[in-house]
Design a protein around this motif. Structure first.
Motif, short mmCIF file in Angstrom:
data_model
loop_
_atom_site.label_atom_id
_atom_site.label_comp_id
_atom_site.label_asym_id
_atom_site.label_seq_id
_atom_site.Cartn_x
_atom_site.Cartn_y
_atom_site.Cartn_z
N PRO A 1 1.81 5.87 -8.08
CA PRO A 1 1.21 5.94 -6.74
C PRO A 1 -0.12 5.20 -6.60
O PRO A 1 -0.56 4.93 -5.49
N HIS A 2 -0.77 4.87 -7.71
CA HIS A 2 -2.01 4.10 -7.65
C HIS A 2 -1.75 2.59 -7.70
O HIS A 2 -2.69 1.80 -7.70
N GLY A 3 -0.47 2.21 -7.79
CA GLY A 3 -0.12 0.79 -7.82
C GLY A 3 -0.05 0.20 -9.21
O GLY A 3 0.08 -1.01 -9.37
N ASP B 1 0.85 -1.19 0.00
CA ASP B 1 0.00 0.00 0.00
C ASP B 1 0.89 1.24 0.00
O ASP B 1 0.85 2.05 0.92
N GLU B 2 1.71 1.38 -1.02
CA GLU B 2 2.61 2.53 -1.15
C GLU B 2 1.91 3.60 -1.96
O GLU B 2 1.37 3.32 -3.04
N GLN B 3 1.90 4.83 -1.47
CA GLN B 3 1.20 5.93 -2.12
C GLN B 3 2.15 6.84 -2.90
O GLN B 3 1.77 7.94 -3.30
N ARG B 4 3.40 6.41 -3.07
CA ARG B 4 4.38 7.18 -3.83
C ARG B 4 4.80 6.37 -5.06
O ARG B 4 4.44 5.21 -5.20
N ARG C 1 9.19 11.80 -3.25
CA ARG C 1 8.05 11.36 -4.06
C ARG C 1 8.19 9.90 -4.49
O ARG C 1 7.30 9.35 -5.12
N ILE D 1 0.44 13.42 -9.41
CA ILE D 1 0.13 12.55 -8.27
C ILE D 1 1.42 12.07 -7.64
O ILE D 1 2.46 12.03 -8.28
N GLY D 2 1.35 11.67 -6.41
CA GLY D 2 2.52 11.11 -5.74
C GLY D 2 3.54 12.10 -5.32
O GLY D 2 4.27 12.72 -5.91
N GLN E 1 7.26 4.10 -7.00
CA GLN E 1 8.08 3.07 -6.38
C GLN E 1 8.99 2.39 -7.40
O GLN E 1 8.58 2.09 -8.52
#
Length: 197
Positions: free
Chosen positions: A166-168, A75-78, A113, A196-197, A80
């Motif tokens: 950030p949305h995966g 559940d990472e919101q940045r 970010r 985003i992110g 990755q």
């Protein structure tokens, strides 16, 4: 004696010219507004004048696959940088983990970010585990579901690096031969375009 023309006849003679000019202006306005859209649609449908070059270095994954489809629950919101390997984390995997950390640092003021992570199907060796704890304190670690991963990685057994938004969603994929500069340029470009992110 010459024929006398009344003012009424003169105005009737100019009216069709003004009307024709108005129609011509309307057609030109419609061409300026609709022309580019029609041209772009035709270029897309018929695949002509489409540039062959690209500005990214990895393999684009724009088909809606997510980190969960890869076999990683997170559940990472940045943004990755996710390194994955279906077997033990060998030299190629360790090189990608190091690269992911260096890329995050290389982002400078945008470093917050992004994050870096490692997903493995097998337990890490004690020596490498201790090294990660000591040198990579911010590295996130996840278990890897091999049944899902085999489908997404197209059966590749080598370590891979994925850029995840950030949305995966999976955005780009790289193998261990990726150059750090190319990867950094791709991620900087994504961060610049993203709100985003």
């Amino acid at each position: 004696m010459g024929a006398v023309t009344s003012p009424l006849n003169m105005s009737e003679g100019k009216a069709p010219t003004g009307r024709a000019r108005g129609r011509l202006q309307l057609i030109l306005i419609l061409l300026v507004v609709l022309g580019p859209m029609l041209l772009a649609t035709a270029m897309y449908k018929l695949q002509f004048w489409v540039p062959d070059s690209r500005s990214y270095h990895g393999e684009m994954l724009g088909t809606g696959q997510s980190r969960a489809d890869l076999g990683v629950s997170a559940d990472e919101q940045r943004w990755q940088l996710l390194v994955s390997t279906p077997k033990e984390c060998g030299l190629d995997c360790q090189q990608l983990v190091y690269l992911a950390r260096q890329i995050q640092i290389g982002l400078g003021r945008d470093a917050s970010r992004a994050s870096h992570a490692l997903a493995t199907a097998q337990a890490l060796g004690a020596d490498y585990q201790a090294r990660l704890d000591r040198e990579y304190p911010q590295l996130q670690r996840y278990p890897l579901d091999l049944s899902k991963y085999a489908e997404m990685s197209q059966g590749k057994q080598d370590a891979q690096l994925w850029i995840v938004d950030p949305h995966g969603n999976l955005v780009l994929r790289y193998d261990a031969r990726v150059k750090g500069k190319d990867l950094l340029n791709d991620l900087r470009h994504l961060l610049k375009l993203s709100n985003i992110g």
